[in-house]
Write a protein that holds these residues in place. Sequence first.
Motif, PDB file in Angstrom:
ATOM      1  N   LEU A 211       0.824  -1.211   0.000  1.00 13.47           N
ATOM      2  CA  LEU A 211       0.000   0.000   0.000  1.00 13.47           C
ATOM      3  C   LEU A 211       0.857   1.259   0.000  1.00 13.47           C
ATOM      4  CD1 LEU A 211      -2.755  -1.049   2.584  1.00 13.47           C
ATOM      5  CD2 LEU A 211      -3.050  -0.789   0.113  1.00 13.47           C
ATOM      6  N   SER A 212       1.949   1.248   0.758  1.00  9.29           N
ATOM      7  CA  SER A 212       2.811   2.428   0.829  1.00  9.29           C
ATOM      8  C   SER A 212       3.493   2.689  -0.507  1.00  9.29           C
ATOM      9  CB  SER A 212       3.856   2.249   1.933  1.00  9.29           C
ATOM     10  OG  SER A 212       4.709   1.145   1.649  1.00  9.29           O
ATOM     11  N   GLU A 213       3.931   1.632  -1.170  1.00 10.01           N
ATOM     12  CA  GLU A 213       4.562   1.819  -2.476  1.00 10.01           C
ATOM     13  C   GLU A 213       3.554   2.318  -3.512  1.00 10.01           C
ATOM     14  OE1 GLU A 213       6.254  -1.943  -3.321  1.00 10.01           O
ATOM     15  OE2 GLU A 213       7.846  -1.774  -1.809  1.00 10.01           O
ATOM     16  N   LYS A 214       2.334   1.838  -3.428  1.00 10.83           N
ATOM     17  CA  LYS A 214       1.315   2.247  -4.393  1.00 10.83           C
ATOM     18  C   LYS A 214       0.906   3.692  -4.200  1.00 10.83           C
ATOM     19  CE  LYS A 214      -3.412   1.247  -5.838  1.00 10.83           C
ATOM     20  NZ  LYS A 214      -4.599   0.391  -5.648  1.00 10.83           N
ATOM     21  N   ASN A 215       0.777   4.134  -2.958  1.00  8.66           N
ATOM     22  CA  ASN A 215       0.233   5.463  -2.668  1.00  8.66           C
ATOM     23  C   ASN A 215       1.279   6.472  -2.241  1.00  8.66           C
ATOM     24  OD1 ASN A 215      -2.587   4.805  -3.122  1.00  8.66           O
ATOM     25  ND2 ASN A 215      -2.465   3.581  -1.263  1.00  8.66           N
ATOM     26  N   GLY A 216       2.567   6.106  -2.316  1.00 10.78           N
ATOM     27  CA  GLY A 216       3.616   7.087  -2.086  1.00 10.78           C
ATOM     28  C   GLY A 216       3.949   7.361  -0.641  1.00 10.78           C
ATOM     29  N   TYR A 217       3.831   6.373   0.233  1.00  4.21           N
ATOM     30  CA  TYR A 217       4.251   6.524   1.626  1.00  4.21           C
ATOM     31  C   TYR A 217       5.584   5.796   1.838  1.00  4.21           C
ATOM     32  CZ  TYR A 217      -0.680   7.747   2.107  1.00  4.21           C
ATOM     33  OH  TYR A 217      -1.909   8.321   1.946  1.00  4.21           O
ATOM     34  N   SER A 218       6.251   6.117   2.910  1.00  3.70           N
ATOM     35  CA  SER A 218       7.522   5.459   3.219  1.00  3.70           C
ATOM     36  C   SER A 218       7.274   4.020   3.647  1.00  3.70           C
ATOM     37  CB  SER A 218       8.248   6.207   4.342  1.00  3.70           C
ATOM     38  OG  SER A 218       9.318   5.439   4.850  1.00  3.70           O
ATOM     39  N   PRO A 219       7.875   3.024   2.950  1.00  2.00           N
ATOM     40  CA  PRO A 219       7.700   1.630   3.382  1.00  2.00           C
ATOM     41  C   PRO A 219       8.219   1.381   4.796  1.00  2.00           C
ATOM     42  CG  PRO A 219       8.550   1.724   1.140  1.00  2.00           C
ATOM     43  CD  PRO A 219       8.622   3.110   1.687  1.00  2.00           C
ATOM     44  N   GLY A 220       9.257   2.116   5.191  1.00  2.00           N
ATOM     45  CA  GLY A 220       9.779   1.951   6.543  1.00  2.00           C
ATOM     46  C   GLY A 220       8.781   2.382   7.604  1.00  2.00           C
ATOM     47  N   LEU A 221       8.124   3.523   7.378  1.00  2.00           N
ATOM     48  CA  LEU A 221       7.101   3.979   8.324  1.00  2.00           C
ATOM     49  C   LEU A 221       5.925   3.012   8.340  1.00  2.00           C
ATOM     50  CD1 LEU A 221       7.003   7.825   7.603  1.00  2.00           C
ATOM     51  CD2 LEU A 221       8.119   6.656   9.516  1.00  2.00           C
ATOM     52  N   ALA A 222       5.531   2.539   7.155  1.00  7.54           N
ATOM     53  CA  ALA A 222       4.407   1.606   7.093  1.00  7.54           C
ATOM     54  C   ALA A 222       4.723   0.331   7.857  1.00  7.54           C
ATOM     55  CB  ALA A 222       4.087   1.286   5.633  1.00  7.54           C
ATOM     56  N   ARG A 223       5.929  -0.179   7.717  1.00  5.19           N
ATOM     57  CA  ARG A 223       6.284  -1.391   8.448  1.00  5.19           C
ATOM     58  C   ARG A 223       6.326  -1.131   9.946  1.00  5.19           C
ATOM     59  NH1 ARG A 223      10.944  -5.892   7.179  1.00  5.19           N
ATOM     60  NH2 ARG A 223      10.533  -7.157   9.048  1.00  5.19           N
ATOM     61  N   GLY A 224       6.820   0.014  10.331  1.00  4.91           N
ATOM     62  CA  GLY A 224       6.891   0.323  11.756  1.00  4.91           C
ATOM     63  C   GLY A 224       5.531   0.362  12.417  1.00  4.91           C
ATOM     64  N   MET A 225       4.471   0.668  11.654  1.00  6.04           N
ATOM     65  CA  MET A 225       3.133   0.743  12.234  1.00  6.04           C
ATOM     66  C   MET A 225       2.508  -0.628  12.437  1.00  6.04           C
ATOM     67  SD  MET A 225       1.267   4.136  10.656  1.00  6.04           S
ATOM     68  CE  MET A 225       1.480   3.733   8.937  1.00  6.04           C
ATOM     69  N   VAL A 226       3.037  -1.674  11.787  1.00  8.26           N
ATOM     70  CA  VAL A 226       2.418  -2.999  11.887  1.00  8.26           C
ATOM     71  C   VAL A 226       3.338  -4.055  12.501  1.00  8.26           C
ATOM     72  CG1 VAL A 226       0.943  -2.523   9.901  1.00  8.26           C
ATOM     73  CG2 VAL A 226       3.124  -3.670   9.538  1.00  8.26           C
ATOM     74  N   ASP A 227       4.624  -3.774  12.626  1.00 18.01           N
ATOM     75  CA  ASP A 227       5.595  -4.772  13.107  1.00 18.01           C
ATOM     76  C   ASP A 227       6.280  -4.246  14.360  1.00 18.01           C
ATOM     77  OD1 ASP A 227       7.409  -6.776  13.467  1.00 18.01           O
ATOM     78  OD2 ASP A 227       8.466  -6.506  11.560  1.00 18.01           O
ATOM     79  N   ARG A 228       6.000  -4.858  15.488  1.00 14.06           N
ATOM     80  CA  ARG A 228       6.592  -4.394  16.746  1.00 14.06           C
ATOM     81  C   ARG A 228       7.976  -4.963  16.970  1.00 14.06           C
ATOM     82  NH1 ARG A 228       3.165  -7.806  21.317  1.00 14.06           N
ATOM     83  NH2 ARG A 228       4.096  -9.853  20.908  1.00 14.06           N
TER      84      ARG A 228
END
Length: 590
Positions: free
Chosen positions: A221-238
């Motif tokens: 989703l982050s790659e498709k909509n232009g968000y940082s993949p690192g931030l996206a992963r940080g929100m779902v992976d503790r």
Amino acid sequence: MTYLTNPRPFLMHAVLAGTVVLVCHALAVAEDAAKTPQPPVQPQPKPQPLPTIEDISGQAASGQSALVPAVPPAPQPGAANMKGIQVPANAKIMVVPVNDEDSTRYGMIDQWQASFVKKRLGEAKADGFDLVVLDIDTNGGFVDSCDQINQAIADSGLPVVAFVRDKAFSGGAIISLGCRAVVMRTGSFVGGAQAVDLLGDMDADQRAKAVSWMVKMAQALSEKNGYSPGLARGMVDRDCVIVETDDPSHRFMTQQELDDWKAQPARRGPAPNLIRSIKPEGEVLSMTANEAFAFGFASLVVNDRDDMYTSLGVTSPQVTVASVTGTERVARFLGHPVLMVVLVIVALIGLVWELKAPGVGVGLGIFLLSIGLLLWIAFIVDRAGAAELILFALGMILLGVELFVLPGFGVAGIAGIGCVLLSIVLAFIPEGALGGAFSSDENANPFDAQVLSDSLMYASLALFAVIGAIVTVVLTGFKLPGLSRLALGRQIGDLAAAGAGGPVVEVSSGATGTAIQPVIPIERAPPPPPRALAELVGQEAVVENALMPMGKVRLAGETYAAQAESGSIDAGVRVKIIGVRPTGLVVREI
């Protein structure tokens, strides 16, 4: 010439000489300046748009502060602030609520909320809306439902913006990743999408599968909509550590990714420098509005939606708030699986009532109303489709054929019951859950299996209720409240028709109207106990209510439940009692 005695002439000459020297020096400077070429005049700087993630990353790479700004700049008109979203000045905008106060059920994003958003997106596309805004204020919900919402957003083809009004926690953060841009209200926050089970934490294997799938989903989703993949992963992976680097193209990444880069400089080139860690291990990333803006996740931080419209250059917005309708609120309340099971039980009570007191129609009405509500609710929340409705209709047709056309009870009746039961079971299973749960694709959603398991649990409860009701009626001859009153009403009518008991009331008229008063109190003796049903075999009776195939027969002033041996028998026909069953007498037309 020296002036020592009188200093006034000296001072006067000194002042004059100094003035001449200054004038000459000024003229000389002016002459030199005229001979030296001058650079062109620099124009005044134009107002700059809001800083982007590249701007902030460049500041970090040059050693300047990349800390969160205390007050984000005011939004400026133009699509550049919103990832290139372009809409007309009088854009038609639909606002779809995704909040725990109004649209979600029991404060959770579930199948109902997913269906609600999907329908609103369909309406927006059909009615030609230019922009859809998801007004998000939620603590989260089911991952599978959030994924369905994101799929609906992608399928709509419309620009969809997430407006975080207060909080986009857990599932709300996942939905935000599925939107084209994120706009946050001052004081809001986003993040914290951790997979948990309703009854507690998951075991190690379940958590590993769930986190792996959520990481893939968030990064896609982050790659498709232009968000940082690192931030996206940080929100779902503790379990990972997210760091910030001085590379604008890879500003946020995991600590492991940075270490792997440093270990292979020949393949990837020099590794970026570490600036700081923004998420430690054992936590999920959450960001305030200002942090999300500084990190490049949020496009704007505004006071309300009107500021967002201004940033898009919309001067005359045509806003439609697609709130939950009254009908949808009823379906949302009754659509809980537990209440759907209750509807099945009520339908069974109505069916048993009709079988025990045929011809009245009350039980049949309750049965049809309850099953109709069940399928209607399932259809609204995308649990039932054409297949379930067709199965139920086919089952009812087969049962009708068995009861009114074919003799006995055979294949058609069994097939009809099977179709009705199957339609009820399928009404508990969300759309797509069966295919996802049994998919062999390694990227398939592991939460589909959990959704299917929960749905089958409620469907099993409904089936057990059906089986239990059937067994109870067959073995014990269960009687329902109200049946005796219905039978009593018919018996009183029979007594009145036969003139039994003589006159019992007096009708008189007066100034206040018509009054009905008892003249002779009636003391009815308790009815004699019914004879053993087995003793009635071989005797003749008269059909009181049409046998289709269940009904009532009358023998020696008493009414008995009866069933036709085959087919149906009309009222008033004489029959012979040929047997006894737990549900009543078995009769044959004479």
